[in-house]
Design an enzyme around this catalytic site. Structure first.
Site, PDB file in Angstrom:
ATOM      1  N   ASP A   1       0.871  -1.183   0.000  1.00 50.72           N
ATOM      2  CA  ASP A   1       0.000   0.000   0.000  1.00 50.72           C
ATOM      3  C   ASP A   1       0.905   1.229   0.000  1.00 50.72           C
ATOM      4  OD1 ASP A   1      -3.243   0.385   0.983  1.00 50.72           O
ATOM      5  OD2 ASP A   1      -1.954   2.165   0.973  1.00 50.72           O
TER       6      ASP A   1
ATOM      7  N   SER B   1     -15.218  -1.524 -10.566  1.00 46.11           N
ATOM      8  CA  SER B   1     -16.279  -0.850  -9.806  1.00 46.11           C
ATOM      9  C   SER B   1     -17.574  -0.979 -10.607  1.00 46.11           C
ATOM     10  CB  SER B   1     -15.906   0.630  -9.659  1.00 46.11           C
ATOM     11  OG  SER B   1     -17.003   1.391  -9.203  1.00 46.11           O
TER      12      SER B   1
ATOM     13  N   TYR C   1     -13.045   8.669 -12.906  1.00 47.23           N
ATOM     14  CA  TYR C   1     -12.988   7.375 -12.202  1.00 47.23           C
ATOM     15  C   TYR C   1     -13.651   6.296 -13.060  1.00 47.23           C
ATOM     16  CZ  TYR C   1     -13.906   4.126  -8.235  1.00 47.23           C
ATOM     17  OH  TYR C   1     -13.987   3.039  -7.391  1.00 47.23           O
TER      18      TYR C   1
ATOM     19  N   LYS D   1     -12.010   2.946 -14.580  1.00 46.51           N
ATOM     20  CA  LYS D   1     -12.549   1.628 -14.192  1.00 46.51           C
ATOM     21  C   LYS D   1     -13.111   0.881 -15.400  1.00 46.51           C
ATOM     22  CE  LYS D   1     -11.774   1.665  -9.652  1.00 46.51           C
ATOM     23  NZ  LYS D   1     -10.854   0.697  -9.017  1.00 46.51           N
TER      24      LYS D   1
ATOM     25  N   THR E   1     -16.189   1.560   3.305  1.00 44.88           N
ATOM     26  CA  THR E   1     -14.765   1.854   3.510  1.00 44.88           C
ATOM     27  C   THR E   1     -14.591   3.381   3.559  1.00 44.88           C
ATOM     28  OG1 THR E   1     -14.102   2.146   1.194  1.00 44.88           O
ATOM     29  CG2 THR E   1     -14.223  -0.131   2.003  1.00 44.88           C
TER      30      THR E   1
END
Ligand SMILES: NC(=O)c1ccc[n+]([C@@H]2O[C@H](COP(=O)([O-])OP(=O)(O)OC[C@H]3O[C@@H](n4cnc5c(N)ncnc54)[C@H](O)[C@@H]3O)[C@@H](O)[C@H]2O)c1
Length: 280
Positions: free
Chosen positions: A41, A160, A173, A177, A208
């Protein structure tokens, strides 16, 4: 025949974006299923355009601790998926430690908000650079090692719901994706002859830190028609009927199944993990 409760025993898996959220859940689930883990990460903010807090190295260390608590081994390192050389070194060190690489979960990603003609270049570039180009760099680092190990394997690309449909307010985004769908399906064709399967998952509304109800409410307040693109999840989940968000552990169950022999013939698929929301 292997232990059905630990179908990944003796195998090694790499999970990116593993400091928290879905990546942590995937790492822990794969360890429960028997795999040794390589986890990575960036553990730092990527850009001021990403307005939710970043995880720290302590968060990644906590994932490592949770993996070890299952009895499996872990190689943990702070790595930015935009850095190909660092990922190649991580993979080389992981293979030196575990002797092989069988599973890749390309999960790291970021999210920011804005209409397409109002985004700054910083918004666009960072999201595409991490979510699309960074994921390709992860694949670039991992696949040669998987082929070299000669055991086949399973690659799970984390896209996603925004990789399958339009999502007003984050078109950059969605573009990245959607790009992962092409990457997944091309890789499925190219890696098939080595026994490597490649599928993408398409989560929606997972609980999250990436989910920012305030940012979304502000957007919907300004543009109420956008609300239709973000419907409530139709399925009442057994694991969480309260928040309306899906627990990361539910996504990890699907990832564990895709990593293991139970999904053996599946490759080149897009699997929504969305409680039916994409059907609206
Ligand atoms: N939460 C959702 O509802 C949802 C829905 C669909 C898809 N996703 C996708 O799921 C994946 C996991 O997200 P999450 O919900 O767990 O959010 P999260 O923010 O908790 O986790 C993402 C992780 O990726 C790491 N990361 C970001 N950029 C990185 C980089 N350049 N190098 C290495 N690590 C990096 C972050 O530090 C973080 O730990 C992402 O790809 C995200 O786009 C999330």
């Amino acid at each position: 025949m292997g232990d059905p409760t630990e179908p990944l025993l003796g195998r090694a898996a790499l999970v990116t974006g593993a400091a928290r959220g879905q990546g942590r859940a995937h790492a822990v689930r794969l360890a429960e299923l028997g795999a040794d883990l390589i986890i990575a990460d960036v553990c730092a903010p990527i850009s001021p355009t990403v307005t939710y807090p970043a995880p720290t190295a302590d968060d990644l260390a906590e994932t490592a601790r949770l993996v070890e608590a299952t009895g499996r081994k872990v190689l943990s390192r702070v790595v930015d998926i935009r850095d190909l050389a660092a990922q190649q070194q991580l993979v080389a060190d992981g293979v030196a430690l575990f002797g092989r690489l069988d599973v890749l979960v390309a999960n790291a990603g970021i999210l920011s908000w804005g209409r397409l003609w109002e985004l700054s270049e910083e918004h666009w570039d960072r999201v595409v650079e991490v979510n699309l180009s960074g994921t390709w760099r992860t694949v670039r680092a991992a696949v040669p090692a998987m082929i070299e190990a000669g055991n086949g394997g399973s690659i799970i690309i984390v896209s996603s719901s925004a990789g399958l449909k339009a999502t007003p307010g984050n078109g950059h985004y969605a573009a990245a994706k959607h790009g992962l769908v092409a990457l997944t399906n091309t890789l499925a064709l190219e890696a098939g002859e080595y026994g490597i399967r490649v599928n993408s998952i398409h989560p929606y509304s997972v609980d999250t830190p990436m989910i920012q109800p305030d940012a979304m409410l502000e957007l919907f307040g300004k543009h109420p028609s956008f609300l239709h693109s973000f419907p409530p999840v139709p399925l009442k989940l057994a694991s969480d009927g309260q928040s309306g968000f899906m627990p990361a552990e539910d996504v990890a169950e699907v990832v564990g199944w895709l990593a293991g022999p139970g999904s053996g013939p599946l490759t080149g698929l897009q699997i929504p993990v969305d409680g039916g929301a994409l059907k609206y």
